[in-house]
Write a protein that holds these residues in place. Structure first.
Motif, PDB file in Angstrom:
ATOM      1  N   MET A 142       0.838  -1.196   0.000  1.00 45.74           N
ATOM      2  CA  MET A 142       0.000   0.000   0.000  1.00 45.74           C
ATOM      3  C   MET A 142       0.874   1.248   0.000  1.00 45.74           C
TER       4      MET A 142
ATOM      5  N   SER B 179      -2.610  -2.181  -3.113  1.00 47.51           N
ATOM      6  CA  SER B 179      -3.750  -1.630  -2.385  1.00 47.51           C
ATOM      7  C   SER B 179      -3.696  -0.113  -2.343  1.00 47.51           C
ATOM      8  N   ASP B 180      -4.807   0.532  -2.712  1.00 48.61           N
ATOM      9  CA  ASP B 180      -4.943   1.964  -2.483  1.00 48.61           C
ATOM     10  C   ASP B 180      -5.267   2.197  -1.013  1.00 48.61           C
TER      11      ASP B 180
ATOM     12  N   ASP C  18      -9.655   2.543  -0.410  1.00 48.11           N
ATOM     13  CA  ASP C  18     -10.649   1.588  -0.892  1.00 48.11           C
ATOM     14  C   ASP C  18     -11.137   0.707   0.249  1.00 48.11           C
TER      15      ASP C  18
ATOM     16  N   CYS D 235      -5.313  -1.259  -7.947  1.00 48.75           N
ATOM     17  CA  CYS D 235      -6.050  -1.656  -6.742  1.00 48.75           C
ATOM     18  C   CYS D 235      -6.740  -2.998  -6.907  1.00 48.75           C
ATOM     19  N   CYS D 236      -6.836  -3.486  -8.140  1.00 47.78           N
ATOM     20  CA  CYS D 236      -7.493  -4.772  -8.426  1.00 47.78           C
ATOM     21  C   CYS D 236      -6.504  -5.845  -8.855  1.00 47.78           C
TER      22      CYS D 236
ATOM     23  N   GLN E 122      -9.827   0.815   5.221  1.00 46.72           N
ATOM     24  CA  GLN E 122      -9.143  -0.078   4.280  1.00 46.72           C
ATOM     25  C   GLN E 122      -8.284  -1.107   5.010  1.00 46.72           C
TER      26      GLN E 122
ATOM     27  N   HIS F 105     -13.890   0.632  -4.866  1.00 52.35           N
ATOM     28  CA  HIS F 105     -12.918   1.699  -5.160  1.00 52.35           C
ATOM     29  C   HIS F 105     -13.563   3.065  -4.936  1.00 52.35           C
TER      30      HIS F 105
ATOM     31  N   VAL G 123     -13.112  -5.308  -5.122  1.00 54.94           N
ATOM     32  CA  VAL G 123     -12.670  -4.055  -4.506  1.00 54.94           C
ATOM     33  C   VAL G 123     -13.793  -3.026  -4.624  1.00 54.94           C
TER      34      VAL G 123
ATOM     35  N   ASN H 267      -7.252  10.185  -3.680  1.00 53.37           N
ATOM     36  CA  ASN H 267      -6.683   8.869  -3.948  1.00 53.37           C
ATOM     37  C   ASN H 267      -5.189   8.972  -4.223  1.00 53.37           C
TER      38      ASN H 267
ATOM     39  N   TRP I 128     -11.741  -3.611   0.651  1.00 52.76           N
ATOM     40  CA  TRP I 128     -11.661  -4.910  -0.010  1.00 52.76           C
ATOM     41  C   TRP I 128     -12.846  -5.790   0.382  1.00 52.76           C
TER      42      TRP I 128
END
Length: 246
Positions: free
Chosen positions: A6, A95-96, A99, A159-160, A18, A205, A203, A211, A101
């Motif tokens: 991240m 990972s952002d 977001d 992020c995916c 997150q 988002h 995810v 972001n 999960w």
């Protein structure tokens, strides 16, 4: 072993939500690597409050691209690179910071990674309040096996994305002319890996917030910049050895 990487920068508003969606999915010997770009808003205090040995925090000196000095997204890409350099896992997830999960994201993806080198999942879009704007962003696989087409339409949402060490080893270090970390990793996978599209969103988002990536937001870049970063990425792609693996 799983490494979740991240990148953070002034993400105090949403980062706890997150992290709380990630940690229950990790085993005791997995790791959540967080590279911070000098946050000043309490992000670091939130991260440190967990006192969880699986969380490994690294400081990163905010870095500007010499090729694209006016593209703020390059800061996040260099920050992600710093996190990825620390990864020890067999499987790596991006990972952002803002977001959420889905609860079985890691389980689903690790099963898919047993037979694939790179997995990209669909995603849902939420707003700052967590309300869904769009349940499913893509109706069909958004990437191609053709690198040129992937440069024309770069849809490798970091992020995916998750991938194995073969992809990681060939993606690092990032070429300095490459400004989007997820785009570059996706191109590496296009060249040397077996790729898989998972159609179900894994995810949530968040858009509208600050972001670390620009996903879900309208690009402010000029047509020239868009063409240039695609060109540089394709040039670097051509240098990759298809038989290369690490």
């Amino acid at each position: 072993m799983i490494s979740v990487c991240m990148a953070t920068y002034n993400g105090a508003q949403f980062i706890k939500e997150q992290i709380d969606s990630i940690l229950p999915q990790l085993c005791a010997d997995d790791e959540l690597i967080i590279s911070d770009d000098g946050s000043t808003d309490g992000t670091l205090e939130i991260i440190k409050s967990y006192e969880d040995k699986r969380i490994k925090l690294f400081n990163h000196l905010r870095e500007k691209s010499t090729y694209f000095p006016n593209m703020s997204v390059t800061y996040a890409s260099f920050n992600f690179e710093n996190a990825l350099k620390q990864a020890k896992g067999d499987y790596i997830f991006l990972s952002d910071q803002d977001d959420i999960w889905v609860s079985d994201k890691i389980q689903v993806c690790t099963e898919l990674l047993k037979n694939n080198d790179y997995v990209l999942s669909n995603l849902s879009i939420i707003n700052e309040n967590g309300s869904r704007i769009k349940d499913k962003l893509y109706d069909s696989k958004p990437f191609s096996t053709n690198a040129f087409m992937n440069c024309i339409h770069p849809n490798f949402w970091g992020c995916c994305a998750c991938f194995n060490r073969k992809i990681l080893g060939n993606a690092l270090p990032f070429p300095k002319s490459v400004c989007l970390h997820d785009f570059w990793i996706g191109l590496v996978a296009t060249k040397i890996g077996k790729m898989y599209w998972h159609d179900n969103p894994l995810v949530l988002h968040r858009v509208g917030s600050q972001n670390t990536s620009t996903g879900g937001k309208r690009s402010q870049n000029s047509l020239w910049i868009k063409l240039l970063y695609r060109f540089y990425a394709f040039v670097e792609y051509q240098k990759l050895n298809k038989e290369q693996s690490k």
